[in-house]
Design a protein around this motif. Sequence first.
Motif, PDB file in Angstrom:
ATOM      1  N   LEU A 120     -13.235 -28.373 -13.045  1.00 37.28           N
ATOM      2  CA  LEU A 120     -12.061 -29.222 -12.807  1.00 37.28           C
ATOM      3  C   LEU A 120     -11.026 -28.501 -11.938  1.00 37.28           C
ATOM      4  CD1 LEU A 120     -11.488 -30.936 -16.274  1.00 37.28           C
ATOM      5  CD2 LEU A 120     -12.019 -32.084 -14.116  1.00 37.28           C
ATOM      6  N   SER A 121     -10.771 -27.225 -12.241  1.00 38.33           N
ATOM      7  CA  SER A 121      -9.820 -26.455 -11.426  1.00 38.33           C
ATOM      8  C   SER A 121     -10.297 -26.370  -9.984  1.00 38.33           C
ATOM      9  CB  SER A 121      -9.663 -25.039 -11.986  1.00 38.33           C
ATOM     10  OG  SER A 121      -9.199 -25.069 -13.307  1.00 38.33           O
ATOM     11  N   SER A 122     -11.567 -26.062  -9.823  1.00 37.14           N
ATOM     12  CA  SER A 122     -12.141 -25.948  -8.484  1.00 37.14           C
ATOM     13  C   SER A 122     -12.039 -27.274  -7.740  1.00 37.14           C
ATOM     14  CB  SER A 122     -13.597 -25.488  -8.580  1.00 37.14           C
ATOM     15  OG  SER A 122     -14.144 -25.314  -7.298  1.00 37.14           O
ATOM     16  N   LEU A 123     -12.339 -28.368  -8.423  1.00 30.13           N
ATOM     17  CA  LEU A 123     -12.244 -29.694  -7.796  1.00 30.13           C
ATOM     18  C   LEU A 123     -10.809 -29.989  -7.368  1.00 30.13           C
ATOM     19  CD1 LEU A 123     -13.355 -32.478  -6.997  1.00 30.13           C
ATOM     20  CD2 LEU A 123     -12.988 -33.185  -9.386  1.00 30.13           C
ATOM     21  N   GLY A 124      -9.848 -29.752  -8.257  1.00 32.71           N
ATOM     22  CA  GLY A 124      -8.446 -30.039  -7.929  1.00 32.71           C
ATOM     23  C   GLY A 124      -7.958 -29.248  -6.731  1.00 32.71           C
ATOM     24  N   TRP A 125      -8.254 -27.951  -6.713  1.00 33.43           N
ATOM     25  CA  TRP A 125      -7.790 -27.132  -5.583  1.00 33.43           C
ATOM     26  C   TRP A 125      -8.572 -27.416  -4.313  1.00 33.43           C
ATOM     27  CZ3 TRP A 125      -7.582 -23.110  -9.876  1.00 33.43           C
ATOM     28  CH2 TRP A 125      -6.307 -23.104 -10.452  1.00 33.43           C
ATOM     29  N   THR A 126      -9.830 -27.808  -4.444  1.00 33.44           N
ATOM     30  CA  THR A 126     -10.592 -28.216  -3.246  1.00 33.44           C
ATOM     31  C   THR A 126     -10.002 -29.497  -2.670  1.00 33.44           C
ATOM     32  OG1 THR A 126     -12.602 -27.144  -4.061  1.00 33.44           O
ATOM     33  CG2 THR A 126     -12.874 -28.856  -2.381  1.00 33.44           C
ATOM     34  N   MET A 127      -9.601 -30.416  -3.538  1.00 27.46           N
ATOM     35  CA  MET A 127      -8.952 -31.646  -3.072  1.00 27.46           C
ATOM     36  C   MET A 127      -7.643 -31.324  -2.348  1.00 27.46           C
ATOM     37  SD  MET A 127      -9.644 -34.026  -6.436  1.00 27.46           S
ATOM     38  CE  MET A 127      -8.692 -35.440  -5.856  1.00 27.46           C
ATOM     39  N   ALA A 128      -6.895 -30.339  -2.860  1.00 23.49           N
ATOM     40  CA  ALA A 128      -5.646 -29.929  -2.198  1.00 23.49           C
ATOM     41  C   ALA A 128      -5.942 -29.316  -0.836  1.00 23.49           C
ATOM     42  CB  ALA A 128      -4.877 -28.943  -3.082  1.00 23.49           C
ATOM     43  N   VAL A 129      -6.985 -28.502  -0.749  1.00 21.23           N
ATOM     44  CA  VAL A 129      -7.384 -27.910   0.542  1.00 21.23           C
ATOM     45  C   VAL A 129      -7.753 -29.018   1.525  1.00 21.23           C
ATOM     46  CG1 VAL A 129      -9.177 -26.545   1.693  1.00 21.23           C
ATOM     47  CG2 VAL A 129      -8.060 -25.653  -0.358  1.00 21.23           C
ATOM     48  N   MET A 130      -8.501 -30.012   1.041  1.00 17.56           N
ATOM     49  CA  MET A 130      -8.889 -31.123   1.916  1.00 17.56           C
ATOM     50  C   MET A 130      -7.666 -31.846   2.466  1.00 17.56           C
ATOM     51  SD  MET A 130     -12.082 -32.593  -0.317  1.00 17.56           S
ATOM     52  CE  MET A 130     -12.264 -34.096   0.631  1.00 17.56           C
ATOM     53  N   LEU A 131      -6.676 -32.095   1.594  1.00 16.74           N
ATOM     54  CA  LEU A 131      -5.484 -32.815   2.030  1.00 16.74           C
ATOM     55  C   LEU A 131      -4.627 -31.977   2.980  1.00 16.74           C
ATOM     56  CD1 LEU A 131      -3.592 -35.267   1.913  1.00 16.74           C
ATOM     57  CD2 LEU A 131      -2.546 -34.243  -0.127  1.00 16.74           C
ATOM     58  N   PHE A 132      -4.345 -30.741   2.581  1.00 10.03           N
ATOM     59  CA  PHE A 132      -3.371 -29.968   3.350  1.00 10.03           C
ATOM     60  C   PHE A 132      -3.973 -29.221   4.529  1.00 10.03           C
ATOM     61  CE2 PHE A 132      -1.260 -30.839  -0.640  1.00 10.03           C
ATOM     62  CZ  PHE A 132      -0.085 -31.401  -0.155  1.00 10.03           C
ATOM     63  N   ALA A 133      -5.150 -28.636   4.372  1.00  7.94           N
ATOM     64  CA  ALA A 133      -5.781 -27.971   5.519  1.00  7.94           C
ATOM     65  C   ALA A 133      -6.494 -28.990   6.391  1.00  7.94           C
ATOM     66  CB  ALA A 133      -6.752 -26.889   5.061  1.00  7.94           C
ATOM     67  N   SER A 156       4.372 -25.961   8.035  1.00  8.35           N
ATOM     68  CA  SER A 156       4.600 -24.829   7.129  1.00  8.35           C
ATOM     69  C   SER A 156       4.422 -25.241   5.669  1.00  8.35           C
ATOM     70  CB  SER A 156       5.973 -24.205   7.362  1.00  8.35           C
ATOM     71  OG  SER A 156       6.988 -25.129   7.085  1.00  8.35           O
ATOM     72  N   ALA A 157       4.854 -26.442   5.302  1.00  4.57           N
ATOM     73  CA  ALA A 157       4.648 -26.925   3.929  1.00  4.57           C
ATOM     74  C   ALA A 157       3.157 -27.121   3.651  1.00  4.57           C
ATOM     75  CB  ALA A 157       5.399 -28.231   3.710  1.00  4.57           C
ATOM     76  N   ASN A 161       0.894 -25.130   0.807  1.00 11.62           N
ATOM     77  CA  ASN A 161       0.040 -25.808  -0.176  1.00 11.62           C
ATOM     78  C   ASN A 161      -1.413 -25.367  -0.061  1.00 11.62           C
ATOM     79  OD1 ASN A 161       1.508 -27.931  -1.863  1.00 11.62           O
ATOM     80  ND2 ASN A 161       2.395 -28.156   0.170  1.00 11.62           N
ATOM     81  N   PHE A 162      -1.882 -25.186   1.147  1.00  8.16           N
ATOM     82  CA  PHE A 162      -3.246 -24.699   1.357  1.00  8.16           C
ATOM     83  C   PHE A 162      -3.417 -23.308   0.755  1.00  8.16           C
ATOM     84  CE2 PHE A 162      -5.704 -21.812   4.095  1.00  8.16           C
ATOM     85  CZ  PHE A 162      -6.978 -22.199   3.706  1.00  8.16           C
ATOM     86  N   LEU A 163      -2.459 -22.423   1.000  1.00  8.22           N
ATOM     87  CA  LEU A 163      -2.567 -21.043   0.500  1.00  8.22           C
ATOM     88  C   LEU A 163      -2.548 -20.985  -1.025  1.00  8.22           C
ATOM     89  CD1 LEU A 163      -0.343 -19.147   3.087  1.00  8.22           C
ATOM     90  CD2 LEU A 163      -2.843 -19.135   2.897  1.00  8.22           C
ATOM     91  N   ILE A 164      -1.705 -21.782  -1.663  1.00  5.63           N
ATOM     92  CA  ILE A 164      -1.669 -21.806  -3.124  1.00  5.63           C
ATOM     93  C   ILE A 164      -3.001 -22.308  -3.671  1.00  5.63           C
ATOM     94  CG2 ILE A 164      -0.602 -22.925  -5.128  1.00  5.63           C
ATOM     95  CD1 ILE A 164       2.059 -22.798  -3.499  1.00  5.63           C
TER      96      ILE A 164
END
Length: 192
Positions: A120-133, A156-157, A161-164
């Motif tokens: 679940l953690s991996s999925l959530g952060w992968t989704m964030a990478v998809m959106l922001f990167a 920059s924002a 988000n991508f880095l976090i």
Amino acid sequence: MRHSGARVLDIAGSRRTAVAILAVITGFYYLFVAITNCVDTDTNRNAVAAVLSMRSTIHNPGTDWRAITNSGVALVAYILIVIWEFLIAFVLLAAAAVWGRVLTGRPRRLRADLGVAVRLSSLGWTMAVMLFAGGFLTVGGEWFRMWANKEVNASSAALQNFLIAAVGLILVHLPDSIAPHHAPMPPKGSRH
């Protein structure tokens, strides 16, 4: 027998706890972002429209054809971004709940275990990478030249988000390890 202070430190100072806390913080962060996008729709929707229309960026016939000036398309893009942010929030908050159960030793009640917390953690952060990167830095930043947009530049924002999310992905996929001083010593003469 180890004393309870060392046990608390083992849990509180563990990588698993760091991942759980990062999942909580980023889950609430994305929830607040999504709610803000629903409350302050004019500002944020206009920002998406400004990026897609490329009206305040460097103009060049070789790239100006990329601009999307249709307000309906901008609205759909905005709605999809907000839905995606809510999904990221819910996945990361669900991950945090499972991490809480794992850390307290009660994963059976949720029928979830360490593997579920990690996925679940991996999925959530992968989704964030998809959106922001993917969405903001690649599509918005480069395709629609947001990096040069005088009206709206969220590069920059998006990078923040991508880095976090990247830190979360790294932490969650590190292998578990036991500190050498906590590993039991094999008896003398035994083969290990």
